[in-house]
Design a protein around this motif. Structure first.
Motif, short mmCIF file in Angstrom:
data_model
loop_
_atom_site.label_atom_id
_atom_site.label_comp_id
_atom_site.label_asym_id
_atom_site.label_seq_id
_atom_site.Cartn_x
_atom_site.Cartn_y
_atom_site.Cartn_z
N MET A 326 0.81 -1.21 0.00
CA MET A 326 0.00 0.00 0.00
C MET A 326 0.84 1.27 0.00
O MET A 326 0.47 2.27 -0.63
CB MET A 326 -0.96 -0.01 1.19
N ASP A 327 1.99 1.26 0.67
CA ASP A 327 2.89 2.41 0.59
C ASP A 327 3.43 2.57 -0.84
O ASP A 327 3.52 3.70 -1.36
CB ASP A 327 4.06 2.24 1.57
N GLU A 328 3.78 1.47 -1.46
CA GLU A 328 4.31 1.54 -2.82
C GLU A 328 3.22 1.93 -3.82
O GLU A 328 3.47 2.68 -4.77
CB GLU A 328 4.92 0.19 -3.21
N MET A 329 2.01 1.44 -3.62
CA MET A 329 0.92 1.83 -4.52
C MET A 329 0.59 3.30 -4.36
O MET A 329 0.22 3.97 -5.34
CB MET A 329 -0.30 0.95 -4.28
N ALA A 330 0.72 3.81 -3.15
CA ALA A 330 0.53 5.24 -2.94
C ALA A 330 1.56 6.04 -3.75
O ALA A 330 1.23 7.05 -4.37
CB ALA A 330 0.65 5.58 -1.45
N ALA A 331 2.79 5.55 -3.76
CA ALA A 331 3.84 6.23 -4.52
C ALA A 331 3.57 6.16 -6.02
O ALA A 331 3.86 7.10 -6.77
CB ALA A 331 5.20 5.62 -4.19
N ILE A 332 3.01 5.05 -6.48
CA ILE A 332 2.67 4.90 -7.89
C ILE A 332 1.58 5.90 -8.28
O ILE A 332 1.69 6.60 -9.29
CB ILE A 332 2.20 3.46 -8.18
N ILE A 333 0.53 5.95 -7.48
CA ILE A 333 -0.61 6.82 -7.79
C ILE A 333 -0.29 8.29 -7.58
O ILE A 333 -0.61 9.14 -8.42
CB ILE A 333 -1.83 6.42 -6.93
N LEU A 334 0.37 8.62 -6.47
CA LEU A 334 0.59 10.02 -6.12
C LEU A 334 1.86 10.62 -6.73
O LEU A 334 1.90 11.82 -7.02
CB LEU A 334 0.66 10.16 -4.60
N ASP A 335 2.89 9.79 -6.91
CA ASP A 335 4.17 10.30 -7.37
C ASP A 335 4.55 9.86 -8.78
O ASP A 335 5.57 10.29 -9.31
CB ASP A 335 5.29 9.86 -6.42
N GLY A 336 3.76 8.93 -9.35
CA GLY A 336 4.11 8.42 -10.67
C GLY A 336 5.26 7.44 -10.65
O GLY A 336 5.94 7.22 -11.65
N LYS A 337 5.53 6.84 -9.49
CA LYS A 337 6.63 5.88 -9.39
C LYS A 337 6.38 4.68 -10.29
O LYS A 337 5.24 4.19 -10.40
CB LYS A 337 6.79 5.43 -7.94
N ILE A 338 7.42 4.19 -10.91
CA ILE A 338 7.33 2.99 -11.76
C ILE A 338 7.87 1.81 -10.97
O ILE A 338 9.05 1.78 -10.62
CB ILE A 338 8.11 3.17 -13.07
N PRO A 339 7.04 0.82 -10.66
CA PRO A 339 7.51 -0.32 -9.85
C PRO A 339 8.43 -1.24 -10.64
O PRO A 339 8.39 -1.26 -11.87
CB PRO A 339 6.21 -1.03 -9.48
N MET A 340 9.25 -1.98 -9.93
CA MET A 340 10.17 -2.92 -10.56
C MET A 340 9.40 -3.98 -11.36
O MET A 340 9.79 -4.35 -12.47
CB MET A 340 11.03 -3.60 -9.49
N ILE A 341 8.31 -4.47 -10.77
CA ILE A 341 7.44 -5.44 -11.43
C ILE A 341 6.07 -4.79 -11.55
O ILE A 341 5.52 -4.36 -10.54
CB ILE A 341 7.34 -6.75 -10.62
N PRO A 342 5.50 -4.70 -12.73
CA PRO A 342 4.23 -3.98 -12.92
C PRO A 342 3.09 -4.53 -12.07
O PRO A 342 3.03 -5.72 -11.77
CB PRO A 342 3.93 -4.18 -14.41
N VAL A 343 2.19 -3.63 -11.68
CA VAL A 343 0.98 -4.02 -10.95
C VAL A 343 -0.25 -3.35 -11.57
O VAL A 343 -1.29 -3.24 -10.92
CB VAL A 343 1.06 -3.67 -9.45
N ASP A 344 -0.13 -2.91 -12.81
CA ASP A 344 -1.24 -2.18 -13.43
C ASP A 344 -2.27 -3.14 -14.03
O ASP A 344 -2.15 -4.35 -13.96
CB ASP A 344 -0.70 -1.22 -14.50
N GLY A 345 -3.30 -2.56 -14.62
CA GLY A 345 -4.37 -3.36 -15.20
C GLY A 345 -3.91 -4.29 -16.29
O GLY A 345 -4.42 -5.40 -16.43
N GLU A 346 -2.93 -3.86 -17.08
CA GLU A 346 -2.42 -4.72 -18.15
C GLU A 346 -1.80 -5.98 -17.58
O GLU A 346 -1.92 -7.07 -18.16
CB GLU A 346 -1.39 -3.95 -18.99
N GLU A 347 -1.13 -5.85 -16.44
CA GLU A 347 -0.53 -7.01 -15.79
C GLU A 347 -1.61 -8.00 -15.37
O GLU A 347 -1.49 -9.21 -15.56
CB GLU A 347 0.28 -6.55 -14.57
N GLY A 348 -2.68 -7.48 -14.79
CA GLY A 348 -3.78 -8.33 -14.39
C GLY A 348 -4.49 -8.97 -15.57
O GLY A 348 -4.90 -10.13 -15.52
N TRP A 349 -4.64 -8.20 -16.65
CA TRP A 349 -5.30 -8.68 -17.86
C TRP A 349 -4.54 -9.85 -18.48
O TRP A 349 -5.15 -10.83 -18.93
CB TRP A 349 -5.45 -7.54 -18.86
N LYS A 350 -3.23 -9.77 -18.51
CA LYS A 350 -2.44 -10.87 -19.09
C LYS A 350 -2.68 -12.17 -18.34
O LYS A 350 -2.78 -13.24 -18.94
CB LYS A 350 -0.96 -10.50 -19.10
N ASP A 351 -2.76 -12.09 -17.02
CA ASP A 351 -3.06 -13.30 -16.25
C ASP A 351 -4.43 -13.86 -16.61
O ASP A 351 -4.62 -15.08 -16.67
CB ASP A 351 -3.00 -13.01 -14.75
#
Length: 373
Positions: A326-351
């Motif tokens: 949740m801290d990292e997701m806050a950074a993604i949403i609020l700061d535009g941080k790019i995570p080492m391993i994606p957690v966006d909708g496209e990642e979920g869609w591929k699964d």
């Protein structure tokens, strides 16, 4: 319960009758991100107040960038309990019939959806239409078509869609991925993923096709699918699969008990995986390359994760996964941080694309080519 539509109608009618309740590497810290006290905080409303929502909320007590500011539930007693535990004002409490009103609530930035799988799609679309970011538990939907519609709805609304892949932020997992990216295992040849446990209560929603969209594959097998992708660093291009069902009463039509499946990747790497609701002690990843290996057991449990490579043990410090997530997701949403391993909708869609292909392979008995379109 005759159909998913019947359930949705029932829950909506019930909801409308519920009033608002008053009142990374070894030698470094597991959480590599440091947050300043004056950093903006992500204000989150939890939707669906079941056991996992409680786990997330308790973990968020230690977050520096995220906090619980609202709730959405069809159960008034749960709302009262959460109000007391997290000091949530009545104006930030909603039910499934009226939560579209979050549109006008400045105390909520994002909604974390932890309801049964079959509800994710419609709820995500409504949250996006209300202008709030969406964090959705996995699987993001019950098929790839619904997942794609969720992605498009969030894009249209100008909000972010993140999927609850907590392992993508876990220290041991990230270290193994770093080693693979740096070539320390050499050419990757093979991955094994074992994901399973003996499920209990036969009346729970996870064994109800109309709510779960499947069985063990949706709940636990998805870990091996996703793990294969981030451990190997590629997306599979074909799959074969076989189903075993020993208890057709407990595991009714459409609810898988045990599926073994194999995946092939563009580089030539292969994966052999098991997803089951009828065997315990199955939480293991193994990655093999021409220069080395990595193994993790447990690999996706709530922790601590135990890991080793050909260079020795890792076993990096354990931090509650959902706190880091949740801290990292806050950074993604609020700061535009790019995570080492994606957690966006496209990642979920591929699964979801892969799960659709696995179910097709089980049904046809044939090798299924996977196309991400």
């Amino acid at each position: 319960m005759k159909s998913r539509r019947d359930f949705l109608q029932k829950i909506t009618v019930t909801a409308f009758s519920i009033p608002l309740v008053s009142s990374l590497t070894p030698g470094v810290l597991a959480r590599s991100t440091s947050f300043e006290k004056n950093d903006k905080v992500l204000r989150v409303a939890m939707m669906g107040l079941g056991s996992y929502a409680n786990r997330v909320a308790d973990a968020m007590k230690d977050c520096k960038r995220a906090k619980i500011t609202g709730v959405i539930s069809g159960t008034p007693t749960k709302i009262k309990d959460w109000q007391s535990r997290f000091n949530i004002p009545a104006k930030n409490c909603y039910n499934y019939g009226n939560f579209d009103a979050i549109l006008n609530n400045p105390d909520i930035d994002a909604v974390y959806i932890t309801t049964p799988n079959a509800l994710h799609h419609s709820q995500c679309l409504r949250v996006a239409a209300a202008g709030k970011h969406v964090i959705c538990e996995k699987p993001m939907a019950i098929n790839a078509k619904e997942g794609r519609e969720m992605i498009e709805a969030c894009k249209k609304a100008g909000v972010q869609l993140l999927i609850g892949y907590r392992m993508h932020f876990e220290a041991n997992t990230k270290e193994v991925v770093r080693m693979r990216r740096d070539g320390e295992f050499g050419k990757i040849m093979f991955f094994q993923g074992l994901s399973g446990f003996i499920i209990g209560d036969p009346t729970q929603w996870r064994l109800n096709y109309e709510l779960a969209g499947g069985g063990a594959m949706m709940d636990i097998g998805i870990y091996s699918i996703n793990g294969a992708r981030y451990m190997i660093g590629e997306d599979p291009i074909w799959v074969t699969a076989q189903e075993v069902k020993t208890d057709p009463v407990k595991f009714k039509e459409g609810v898988d008990e045990t599926i073994t499946f194999q995946m092939g990747f563009p580089s030539g790497a292969i994966a052999s995986c098991l997803s089951t609701y009828s065997m315990n002690y199955l939480d293991k990843f193994y990655l093999n390359g021409i220069k080395g290996f990595a193994e993790m057991q447990p690999s996706t449990g709530y922790g601590p994760i135990k890991s080793a490579t050909h260079k020795g043990r890792l076993d990096l410090p354990h931090v509650t996964h959902q706190t880091t997530q949740m801290d990292e997701m806050a950074a993604i949403i609020l700061d535009g941080k790019i995570p080492m391993i994606p957690v966006d909708g496209e990642e979920g869609w591929k699964d979801m694309v892969i799960i659709d292909a696995i179910f097709e392979a089980v049904k046809t008995g044939k090798k299924v080519e996977i196309k991400y379109v």
